[in-house]
Design a protein around this motif. Structure first.
Motif, mmCIF file in Angstrom:
data_model
loop_
_atom_site.group_PDB
_atom_site.id
_atom_site.type_symbol
_atom_site.label_atom_id
_atom_site.label_comp_id
_atom_site.label_asym_id
_atom_site.label_seq_id
_atom_site.Cartn_x
_atom_site.Cartn_y
_atom_site.Cartn_z
ATOM 1 N N UNK A 182 0.821 -1.215 0.000
ATOM 2 C CA UNK A 182 0.000 0.000 0.000
ATOM 3 C C UNK A 182 0.848 1.255 0.000
ATOM 4 N N UNK A 183 1.916 1.245 0.788
ATOM 5 C CA UNK A 183 2.805 2.399 0.858
ATOM 6 C C UNK A 183 3.472 2.643 -0.493
ATOM 7 N N UNK A 184 3.991 1.575 -1.100
ATOM 8 C CA UNK A 184 4.690 1.714 -2.381
ATOM 9 C C UNK A 184 3.751 2.119 -3.509
ATOM 10 N N UNK A 185 2.493 1.679 -3.428
ATOM 11 C CA UNK A 185 1.514 2.015 -4.457
ATOM 12 C C UNK A 185 0.796 3.328 -4.158
ATOM 13 N N UNK A 186 1.033 3.859 -2.960
ATOM 14 C CA UNK A 186 0.347 5.069 -2.489
ATOM 15 C C UNK A 186 -1.164 4.858 -2.531
ATOM 16 N N UNK A 187 -1.593 3.723 -1.958
ATOM 17 C CA UNK A 187 -3.005 3.351 -1.937
ATOM 18 C C UNK A 187 -3.451 3.105 -0.503
ATOM 19 N N UNK A 188 -4.732 3.334 -0.274
ATOM 20 C CA UNK A 188 -5.328 3.026 1.022
ATOM 21 C C UNK A 188 -5.427 1.513 1.188
ATOM 22 N N UNK A 189 -5.502 1.078 2.422
ATOM 23 C CA UNK A 189 -5.568 -0.349 2.741
ATOM 24 C C UNK A 189 -6.719 -1.045 2.000
ATOM 25 N N UNK A 190 -7.880 -0.399 1.959
ATOM 26 C CA UNK A 190 -9.038 -1.017 1.298
ATOM 27 C C UNK A 190 -8.793 -1.209 -0.193
ATOM 28 N N UNK A 191 -8.126 -0.260 -0.826
ATOM 29 C CA UNK A 191 -7.814 -0.368 -2.245
ATOM 30 C C UNK A 191 -6.832 -1.490 -2.528
ATOM 31 N N UNK A 192 -5.842 -1.632 -1.651
ATOM 32 C CA UNK A 192 -4.853 -2.693 -1.809
ATOM 33 C C UNK A 192 -5.529 -4.053 -1.648
ATOM 34 N N UNK A 193 -6.410 -4.148 -0.676
ATOM 35 C CA UNK A 193 -7.126 -5.412 -0.444
ATOM 36 C C UNK A 193 -7.925 -5.817 -1.674
#
Length: 156
Positions: A65-76
Motif C-alpha cells: 500500500x505504501x509503495x503504491x500510495x493506496x489506502x488499505x481497502x484499495x490494496x485489499x
C-alpha cells in the motif's frame, strides 16, 4: 534585454516541461500496450513488478500500500482480484501470523520473466539507449523536479 532573457528562459522551461509531458504520455502508452499484451491492468503490472523485485520474501500488505500510495481497502481489493486471476497469493508471515504477505505466483512470475528476461533488463526498454551514469543523472533530475512540484502543489 533582461525581458528577452526572461522570455527565453520561460520558453525553454516550457519546452522542457512539454517534452517531459510528451515522454510521460508515451511511457503510459508503452505500459498500456505491454499490459494489454498480458491481459493485466497497469496497477497489476506495478504490483507484479514490486513483488518480482522483492524476491521470495514478498511484501506485507502495508508495504504494498505504501509503495503504491493506496489506502488499505484499495490494496485489499486489488490483491483479491489478482489472487482470483492466479497472479498473487497471500501468506501469513512466519514470525507474526497477524501480518499478511503478498507473494507472486508462478503465473505472475511467467509474465515477469517474459517482460524481464534477466533480473535487471527489460526485453524492450524505453531507456536501453542510455548509459548507467546517464540514467542515474536523469533519475536525480526527475526526483529533484518532483520534489519542487510537490512543494508547489502543497502551497496551492
Amino acid at each position: 534585454m533582461e525581458k528577452d532573457n526572461q522570455n527565453n528562459k520561460l520558453e525553454n522551461d516550457l519546452d522542457i516541461l512539454k517534452e517531459i509531458f510528451i515522454v510521460l504520455k508515451l511511457t503510459n502508452k508503452y505500459y498500456r500496450i505491454l499490459c494489454q499484451k498480458f491481459n493485466i491492468t497497469e496497477m497489476q503490472f506495478e504490483v507484479l513488478y514490486l513483488l518480482h523485485i522483492s524476491g521470495d520474501n514478498g511484501l506485507k500488505m502495508s508495504e504494498l500500500g505504501y509503495k503504491l500510495e493506496m489506502a488499505r481497502s484499495g490494496v485489499t481489493l486489488l490483491v483479491d482480484k489478482m489472487a482470483l486471476a492466479g497472479l498473487v497469493k497471500r501468506r501469513a508471515d512466519v514470525e507474526d501470523r497477524r501480518i499478511i504477505k503478498v507473494m507472486i505466483t508462478e503465473k505472475g512470475n511467467e509474465i515477469m520473466k517474459e517482460i524481464f528476461p534477466s533480473d535487471e533488463i527489460f526485453k524492450v526498454s524505453s531507456l536501453d539507449f542510455m548509459q548507467q551514469d546517464e540514467k542515474e543523472l536523469l533519475c536525480k533530475l526527475i526526483i529533484k523536479t518532483k520534489e519542487k512540484l510537490v512543494s508547489k502543489v502543497s502551497m496551492v
